[in-house]
Design an enzyme around this catalytic site. Structure first.
Site, PDB file in Angstrom:
ATOM      1  N   SER A  92     118.457  12.403  41.035  1.00 55.72           N
ATOM      2  CA  SER A  92     118.776  12.793  39.663  1.00 55.72           C
ATOM      3  C   SER A  92     118.806  11.564  38.751  1.00 55.72           C
ATOM      4  O   SER A  92     117.766  10.955  38.510  1.00 55.72           O
ATOM      5  CB  SER A  92     120.110  13.561  39.640  1.00 55.72           C
ATOM      6  N   HIS A 225     120.916  20.272  35.615  1.00 57.62           N
ATOM      7  CA  HIS A 225     119.686  20.772  36.233  1.00 57.62           C
ATOM      8  C   HIS A 225     119.569  22.286  36.158  1.00 57.62           C
ATOM      9  O   HIS A 225     119.013  22.922  37.050  1.00 57.62           O
ATOM     10  CB  HIS A 225     119.566  20.270  37.678  1.00 57.62           C
TER      11      HIS A 225
END
Length: 335
Positions: A92, A225
């Site tokens: 990420s 996300h």
């Protein structure tokens, strides 16, 4: 030896991170100071002292972790280890540290971009009663099916479908979802993360537990996300129109596609998609194993990614070496 360097993501931060490096490694010290000058808060105080738990604020966490990683990267380069890497990747936020290591941005620019990303994500999450939970012991498809059930039972007007983190990358984009739970991190065999509004994540968690999974709530400040992050993706795309991208001196394996960028892809699009779609870490690790990578070095804090690597390697029947660098002592043990 074929080496991949892996960069930790949000959640790895902890009080005192980087202080030992700052006090004992000149390369780290210099880069950390340069990164600090690019921020509007006291980076050393935030990382070394963490007053009022400021490191848990997304807009602080993200630039702080990228600054730490950039300093460690400089130390690895000074030792000649970065030059040995065949690939870099990050979890990420860690993808931004990987891009800095690859030479796409310098430390100051990477930290400023991470600060912008953190603020954009915090803004996108405002007013959302959100949650994230890790689900242990179930297969990815089982959890995807559970999320679909929860989505179908929710309000009309939700985002249709889930973030696609298998097969061909396909961005899901819904500007104003009302409720929903999404599988947002496929970390390794038997470990995924779900994210969304609190009620939907709780409902999905109950179903996962009933199916034999272990559900662990995560301390987060936003439904990361998921389609709720679409405004952050838009903001990043606007920012990237003003920022240059240097060539990658090391191939970066991207979260959104689980492989390096190809000539038909735009890095700006990949990063905008990444913030609002699932992280395909298992597929990324599997791809690296297929390329013959047998040594994985995690730039911490922590050793989350190397844990994923060991599980992926075991499932693939491959032997790997895993290493971590969080302190100067760790660096000193590397050859």
């Amino acid at each position: 030896m074929k080496l991949a360097i892996c960069y930790a993501g949000q959640g790895a931060q902890k009080t005192g991170m980087g202080q030992a490096f700052y006090d004992n490694n000149k390369a780290f010290h210099a880069v950390f100071d340069r990164a600090s000058s690019a921020l509007d808060f006291d980076l050393k105080r935030a990382c070394f002292q963490n007053p009022e738990d400021i490191l848990m604020q997304t807009e602080v966490t993200q630039p702080a972790l990228v600054a730490f990683a950039s300093g460690v990267t400089a130390a690895l380069e000074e030792k000649g280890i970065l030059q040995k890497a065949a690939y870099v990747l990050g979890l990420s936020l860690g993808e931004y540290s990987a891009l800095e290591a690859a030479g796409v941005w310098g430390p100051e620019e990477a930290v400023k971009i991470a600060a912008f990303r953190g603020k954009a994500m915090a803004s996108a999450a405002e007013g959302i009663d959100c949650a994230m939970s890790a689900v242990i012991g179930l297969e990815k498809q089982q959890v995807e099916d559970i999320c679909s059930e929860v989505m179908k039972a929710g309000e009309s007007g939700n985002a249709t479908g889930q973030t696609d983190i298998s097969g061909d990358a396909k961005m899901v984009d819904a500007r104003q979802p009302k409720t929903g739970a999404w599988l947002t991190n496929d970390n390794c065999p038997g470990q995924v993360v779900i994210s969304g509004d609190s009620a939907s994540v709780a409902a999905a968690g109950e179903k996962a537990a009933a199916a034999g999974g272990r559900v662990m709530p995560l301390h987060v400040s936003g439904p990361f996300h998921t389609p709720w992050m679409a405004p952050a993706g838009d903001a990043l795309k606007d920012l990237f129109k003003k920022i240059g991208f240097g060539p990658e001196r090391i191939p970066v394996v991207h979260n959104f596609t689980a492989r390096p960028q190809d000539k038909n892809e735009n890095l700006s699009d990949l990063l905008a998609a990444q913030v609002q779609n699932g992280v395909r870490m298992r597929e990324s690790i599997d791809w690296l194993l297929e390329q013959g990578v047998d040594t994985f070095l995690e730039v911490g804090p922590g050793h989350t990614i190397t844990g994923f690597v060991r599980k992926c390697a075991k499932a693939a029947g491959k032997s790997v070496q895993t290493l971590t660098v969080e302190t100067p002592e760790d660096l000193g043990r590397l050859e």
